[in-house]
Design a protein around this motif. Structure first.
Motif, PDB file in Angstrom:
ATOM      1  N   GLU A  21       0.822  -1.208   0.000  1.00 40.30           N
ATOM      2  CA  GLU A  21       0.000   0.000   0.000  1.00 40.30           C
ATOM      3  C   GLU A  21       0.855   1.257   0.000  1.00 40.30           C
ATOM      4  O   GLU A  21       0.556   2.222  -0.699  1.00 40.30           O
ATOM      5  CB  GLU A  21      -0.939   0.005   1.209  1.00 40.30           C
ATOM      6  CG  GLU A  21      -2.045  -1.025   1.141  1.00 40.30           C
ATOM      7  CD  GLU A  21      -2.887  -1.027   2.400  1.00 40.30           C
ATOM      8  OE1 GLU A  21      -3.037   0.051   3.009  1.00 40.30           O
ATOM      9  OE2 GLU A  21      -3.373  -2.102   2.761  1.00 40.30           O
ATOM     10  N   GLU A  25       1.129   4.027  -3.046  1.00 44.39           N
ATOM     11  CA  GLU A  25       0.902   5.459  -2.801  1.00 44.39           C
ATOM     12  C   GLU A  25       2.080   6.284  -3.301  1.00 44.39           C
ATOM     13  O   GLU A  25       1.900   7.362  -3.863  1.00 44.39           O
ATOM     14  CB  GLU A  25       0.657   5.720  -1.308  1.00 44.39           C
ATOM     15  CG  GLU A  25       0.432   7.174  -0.972  1.00 44.39           C
ATOM     16  CD  GLU A  25      -0.735   7.806  -1.728  1.00 44.39           C
ATOM     17  OE1 GLU A  25      -0.644   9.008  -2.045  1.00 44.39           O
ATOM     18  OE2 GLU A  25      -1.721   7.107  -2.030  1.00 44.39           O
ATOM     19  N   ARG A  28       1.678   6.525  -6.994  1.00 41.00           N
ATOM     20  CA  ARG A  28       0.567   7.437  -7.327  1.00 41.00           C
ATOM     21  C   ARG A  28       1.036   8.881  -7.256  1.00 41.00           C
ATOM     22  O   ARG A  28       0.717   9.702  -8.111  1.00 41.00           O
ATOM     23  CB  ARG A  28      -0.618   7.205  -6.385  1.00 41.00           C
ATOM     24  CG  ARG A  28      -1.546   6.095  -6.831  1.00 41.00           C
ATOM     25  CD  ARG A  28      -2.847   6.095  -6.049  1.00 41.00           C
ATOM     26  NE  ARG A  28      -2.670   5.676  -4.667  1.00 41.00           N
ATOM     27  CZ  ARG A  28      -2.645   4.400  -4.272  1.00 41.00           C
ATOM     28  NH1 ARG A  28      -2.796   3.413  -5.139  1.00 41.00           N
ATOM     29  NH2 ARG A  28      -2.490   4.105  -2.999  1.00 41.00           N
TER      30      ARG A  28
END
Length: 157
Positions: A21, A25, A28
């Motif tokens: 995760e 991120e 992103r």
């Protein structure tokens, strides 16, 4: 999102992977920086051209960015649609207040990164070029640390 360590012990010869995760991120964030990078470069250049010569023309933008005029035309439509610029037939390109604000923010980030690199001892030409890429990917927190470092190094002189 917590910064959780990988379930595997760190390798002796390199870093370990962070939690999926956290990793996602990070990527992103990088993709978002890439999306805004071109817009920021265009508005900063348009602002600089207007300041320097009173106008920003598509042909000048293309020459300075090293791209074809159709590429510039496509981006200018995007800037107009985003409310960052206005185009007037036979009069060039103008920035809106929002466009000028974005150009000023981008210019200040560039200066901060460039001065930081110079304070580290990077030569002026390399610092200018490297700052052009770094400025789009650095966080506000890191920029503040860069600015503080530059200020402290100038105070020591």
């Amino acid at each position: 999102m917590a910064n959780r360590a990988s379930k595997h012990p760190p390798a002796a010869d390199g870093p370990t992977l962070v939690d999926a995760e956290v990793h996602a991120e990070t990527f992103r964030h990088v993709r978002e920086a890439h999306r805004s990078e071109l817009i920021e470069d265009y508005v900063e250049l348009i602002s600089d051209l207007i300041t320097d010569g009173g106008e920003a023309r598509q042909v000048d933008i293309a020459a300075r960015l090293g791209v074809a005029q159709p590429t510039v035309a496509k981006m200018l439509k995007r800037l107009v649609k985003s409310g960052l610029a206005q185009q007037r037939p036979y009069r060039g390109i103008f920035l809106t207040e929002a466009g000028e604000r974005l150009a000023a923010e981008s210019r200040e980030r560039h200066r901060t990164v460039e001065h930081f690199l110079l304070a580290l001892g990077v030569d002026a030409d390399t610092a200018r070029r490297d700052a052009e890429g770094i400025e789009h990917h650095v966080s506000e927190a890191t920029l503040a640390v860069f600015a503080d470092f530059v200020k402290r190094s100038q105070d020591k002189r």
